[in-house]
Structure formats: C-alpha cells, structure tokens
Design an enzyme around this catalytic site. Structure first.
Site, PDB file in Angstrom:
ATOM      1  N   HIS A  46       0.799  -1.227   0.000  1.00  0.00           N
ATOM      2  CA  HIS A  46       0.000   0.000   0.000  1.00  0.00           C
ATOM      3  C   HIS A  46       0.837   1.285   0.000  1.00  0.00           C
ATOM      4  O   HIS A  46       0.549   2.236   0.735  1.00  0.00           O
ATOM      5  CB  HIS A  46      -0.953   0.005   1.205  1.00  0.00           C
ATOM      6  CG  HIS A  46      -2.061  -1.004   1.101  1.00  0.00           C
ATOM      7  ND1 HIS A  46      -2.527  -1.515  -0.086  1.00  0.00           N
ATOM      8  CD2 HIS A  46      -2.824  -1.602   2.079  1.00  0.00           C
ATOM      9  CE1 HIS A  46      -3.519  -2.366   0.153  1.00  0.00           C
ATOM     10  NE2 HIS A  46      -3.708  -2.449   1.443  1.00  0.00           N
ATOM     11  N   HIS A  73      -9.765   2.469  -0.010  1.00  0.00           N
ATOM     12  CA  HIS A  73      -9.776   1.313   0.901  1.00  0.00           C
ATOM     13  C   HIS A  73     -10.951   1.374   1.879  1.00  0.00           C
ATOM     14  O   HIS A  73     -10.794   1.034   3.058  1.00  0.00           O
ATOM     15  CB  HIS A  73      -8.438   1.239   1.640  1.00  0.00           C
ATOM     16  CG  HIS A  73      -8.038  -0.128   2.083  1.00  0.00           C
ATOM     17  ND1 HIS A  73      -8.826  -0.924   2.871  1.00  0.00           N
ATOM     18  CD2 HIS A  73      -6.919  -0.853   1.832  1.00  0.00           C
ATOM     19  CE1 HIS A  73      -8.206  -2.070   3.106  1.00  0.00           C
ATOM     20  NE2 HIS A  73      -7.044  -2.055   2.472  1.00  0.00           N
ATOM     21  N   SER A  74     -12.130   1.795   1.408  1.00  0.00           N
ATOM     22  CA  SER A  74     -13.289   1.823   2.312  1.00  0.00           C
ATOM     23  C   SER A  74     -13.697   0.417   2.730  1.00  0.00           C
ATOM     24  O   SER A  74     -13.687  -0.502   1.921  1.00  0.00           O
ATOM     25  CB  SER A  74     -14.479   2.503   1.631  1.00  0.00           C
ATOM     26  OG  SER A  74     -14.254   3.890   1.571  1.00  0.00           O
ATOM     27  N   GLN A 129      -9.792  -6.188  -5.144  1.00  0.00           N
ATOM     28  CA  GLN A 129      -9.372  -6.936  -3.965  1.00  0.00           C
ATOM     29  C   GLN A 129     -10.586  -7.099  -3.071  1.00  0.00           C
ATOM     30  O   GLN A 129     -11.135  -6.124  -2.557  1.00  0.00           O
ATOM     31  CB  GLN A 129      -8.262  -6.174  -3.216  1.00  0.00           C
ATOM     32  CG  GLN A 129      -7.662  -6.925  -2.052  1.00  0.00           C
ATOM     33  CD  GLN A 129      -6.641  -7.980  -2.501  1.00  0.00           C
ATOM     34  OE1 GLN A 129      -6.287  -8.046  -3.680  1.00  0.00           O
ATOM     35  NE2 GLN A 129      -6.174  -8.805  -1.591  1.00  0.00           N
ATOM     36  N   GLU A 148     -11.542  -3.259  -3.160  1.00  0.00           N
ATOM     37  CA  GLU A 148     -10.520  -2.300  -3.592  1.00  0.00           C
ATOM     38  C   GLU A 148     -10.275  -2.544  -5.081  1.00  0.00           C
ATOM     39  O   GLU A 148      -9.571  -3.477  -5.441  1.00  0.00           O
ATOM     40  CB  GLU A 148      -9.230  -2.521  -2.813  1.00  0.00           C
ATOM     41  CG  GLU A 148      -9.381  -2.388  -1.309  1.00  0.00           C
ATOM     42  CD  GLU A 148      -8.344  -3.228  -0.562  1.00  0.00           C
ATOM     43  OE1 GLU A 148      -7.139  -2.985  -0.718  1.00  0.00           O
ATOM     44  OE2 GLU A 148      -8.747  -4.155   0.154  1.00  0.00           O
TER      45      GLU A 148
HETATM   46  C1  GLA Z   1      -5.509  -5.062   1.866  1.00  0.00           C
HETATM   47  C2  GLA Z   1      -4.639  -6.274   1.905  1.00  0.00           C
HETATM   48  C3  GLA Z   1      -4.829  -7.005   3.180  1.00  0.00           C
HETATM   49  C4  GLA Z   1      -4.567  -6.076   4.358  1.00  0.00           C
HETATM   50  C5  GLA Z   1      -5.468  -4.867   4.240  1.00  0.00           C
HETATM   51  C6  GLA Z   1      -5.187  -3.863   5.334  1.00  0.00           C
HETATM   52  O1  GLA Z   1      -6.790  -5.388   1.626  1.00  0.00           O
HETATM   53  O2  GLA Z   1      -4.864  -7.142   0.811  1.00  0.00           O
HETATM   54  O3  GLA Z   1      -3.995  -8.112   3.251  1.00  0.00           O
HETATM   55  O4  GLA Z   1      -3.231  -5.672   4.350  1.00  0.00           O
HETATM   56  O5  GLA Z   1      -5.307  -4.260   3.009  1.00  0.00           O
HETATM   57  O6  GLA Z   1      -5.224  -4.412   6.599  1.00  0.00           O
END
Ligand code: GLA
Length: 357
Positions: A112, A187-188, A292, A320
């Site tokens: 990230h 990332h909501s 994601q 995501e």
């Molecule tokens: C994303 C990643 C997860 C985790 C989250 C935050 O979704 O794929 O593995 O790191 O972010 O906690």
C-alpha cells in the site's frame, strides 16, 4: 433570482495533523438523503450515510469521528492507497535497466505505498463543485521523485463526485516525469447494515469474475490466474460471504479478475452486494482490471469506531478496485506502468439503493 443548487458541499475544519497543518472535512449531500464525508488527510472517506429500505439513515462505512483516531495506526480505513496499492514482492522492481528498492512495510514485502503512503499525506484541495448534477471534491498530491523509493515526480488528482442517482464516482488521474508503477484505489470498509449486523458475513455478494489472482502464503501472486468455478472463491452467483468461509484459509483477501465484455469496453460491472437486515444494496463498477475482495480478516476488536462500534474480525468488507498485486514483476499481468507523456485515468463507481419487493 439565483436558484439553489440541489447538491451541496459543506466545508468545515477537521483539526490538525502532526506537523500542525490544518485539515478539512467536506460533506457531499444529494437530495435523496445520501451524504459522503471526506477529509483531505489521506483523502479518507470518513462516513457514507444512506437510507435503508424503510427510509432510516445509517452510516455504512467503518471509520472514526476525529482526526486524532485517524492519526493512530489503523488498517487503511476509507483512504486513498498509492503509489502502489497492494503488494510488491520484496519491495523491488526493475524498469528501463534500473533496479528500484521500495520501503518494506509488510514482512519482506512492500504494501500500500510504503511507510508514508498516499493514505498518510495531506492532499491539496483543488476544487469544490456544487451544481444541479453533482456535489464534488477534487484533491491533488505531488509525490516527489524518490518518495518511498519510487521513481519520478508523480502528480495525482482524485475526485469524488456524488450524483442524484445515488452514485459516488471516484476518478483517479495522474502523470509522471519518469516511468513508474502506479496502482491507486480507495480502501473503504463497508458494513451495509449500519450497525445492525455484528459482521459482514451475511451480506450476499455477487462478483463479476471467473478468475482470481493466485497468491502464496505472503499474499504475493504466483503468476497464475485460477478459475473460481467449483471452489469456495466462486461468487458468480450471489450468496452470503460467510457461506464457504471455513474452506478459505485466512479468509477472503484476493484480487478478482473483473470480466470485461469486450476489449474496447473499459468500464465494467464489478459487484452487487445486498445486506438482508436493512435491504441496502451497493453496486460497484470500475475501469480497473481487478478488485481486492478483503473481509477484514485482520480486524481483531481492538479498534472502536464511530457510534462506539467495536471492529471485530470480519466487521466490514472492502472491494478495492485496482491493478493486480506485484504487476511490476509479473509481465503477463495488465500493465501498471505509467510513462512520461501518458495520462493515467481510472474510475470506480459505488451505487447505493435498496431492495424493493
Ligand atoms: C488489503 C490487503 C490485506 C490487508 C489490508 C489492510 O486489503 O490485501 O492483506 O493488508 O489491506 O489491513
């Protein structure tokens, strides 16, 4: 006489971040009772209030009331993620003959955007628009050459636009002066019950994906795209998130490969989600090749959010929309390179409604 605009943006102070910079909170409202709150710290969506099927309003995203809570460690609630969302194996990639090393903040890997990603910077407020068609906010950030190890000065804007047909449209634009990988998302975490359900596992979800990106035990892609058919990963037919969860070690935290109808069609339908207690529905559309699907496997009850809700494991889910993880090291994946002179543009739409019988 000037007519009042039907969609509005309220602008108010939201405190100060650690280096004393004042930040703001923007409330986008439409005429159907939907409000979306966004701060220019990390571009975080702090709240989305929508009516349920009986008209009762409730907040459907995880987050906090105050900036102080957002300055403490939290798992990317509501924020913009970049310069590269998700993982880059060993924080390394090679481009135009040069090897780059990024910050490693997830075991041996980069996650990230690194230690101070786009989620932890103050974004410049570029534009606030109120009109009969939309209430919108445009944020901008210049990520300097070398930031978190990335090449090139990357100029990014992210716009949030709320419409009267209940869509929240997030538009990402960027340009660079050196070739760089780029992968931007929001990332909501959603729980469409707005406090009624103790986790997200009864939400019924349909994903427009026949394949997902296979990963190893560090969530790094193996390079294979695997068929979901006849596996617990299959959400092509709607069913509760929790139905086959005991057969997915670690829980869902996978990039689904979004089906596109034709190569020319960039915007595709990603997901449909229904929450059975309140009958809220959320649909997601995006130009991005993947999504994601993460169901808060790492939430553990230590964070307490708005309305004193304890964020236990699986309290919320994320969709995501983004490029596949580790694309800079996976030549067969859709390209996540941005070259000087090119214009990066991706759009994701969240559409809110309720089920009527
Ligand atoms: C994303 C990643 C997860 C985790 C989250 C935050 O979704 O794929 O593995 O790191 O972010 O906690």
């Amino acid at each position: 006489m000037e007519q009042s605009k039907c969609l509005t943006v309220k602008r108010e102070p939201f405190g100060k971040v650690l280096d004393g910079i004042s930040i703001e909170l923007f409330t986008l409202s439409n005429s159907n009772g939907i409000t979306v709150k966004i701060t220019n710290y990390g571009g975080i969506i702090t709240s989305i209030i929508t009516p349920d099927t009986t008209g009762r309003a409730g907040d459907i995203v995880l987050g906090f009331d105050s900036i102080e809570d957002y300055l403490k460690p939290h798992p990317y609630f509501g924020c913009i993620v970049g310069r590269y969302a998700n993982r880059i194996a060993e924080g390394k990639f090679k481009v135009e003959g040069q090897e780059y090393s990024l910050a490693k903040n997830n075991g041996p890997n980069h996650l990230h955007g690194g230690i101070v990603g786009f989620d932890k910077v103050v974004w410049e407020v570029k534009e606030v628009t109120e009109s009969d068609n939309e209430a919108s906010l445009k944020l901008a950030y210049l990520s300097k050459d070398g930031e978190e190890g990335y090449p090139g000065n990357l100029s990014v804007t992210v716009s949030y636009s709320l419409t009267n047909d209940n869509q929240l449209i997030i538009t990402y634009d960027a340009s660079t002066d050196k070739t760089t990988p780029i992968n931007l998302t929001n990332h909501s975490y959603f729980n469409l019950s707005a406090g009624q359900a103790k986790n997200c596992l009864d939400h019924v979800i349909k994903l427009n994906a026949d394949k997902y990106v296979e990963v190893n035990d560090q969530y790094i892609p193996t390079g294979n795209l695997v068929d979901v058919a006849s596996t617990p990963m299959d959400f092509t037919n709607p069913h509760p998130i929790g139905e086959f969860l005991d057969k997915v070690p670690g829980g869902y935290d996978h990039t689904y490969v979004i089906k596109k109808e034709g190569t020319k069609e960039k915007m595709a339908y990603v997901a449909w989600v229904h929450e059975p207690l309140t009958n809220r529905i959320m649909e997601v559309y995006s130009t991005q090749p993947g999504a994601q699907f993460y169901i808060g496997n790492f939430l553990d009850g230590t964070l307490i959010g708005k309305n004193d809700i304890v964020y236990n494991k699986h309290y919320g889910f994320c969709l995501e929309t983004h490029h596949f993880p580790d694309s800079p090291n996976q030549p067969s994946f859709p390209s996540a390179w941005l070259h000087p002179g090119e214009k990066f543009n991706e759009i994701t739409i969240y559409k809110f409604s309720t089920k009527s019988y």
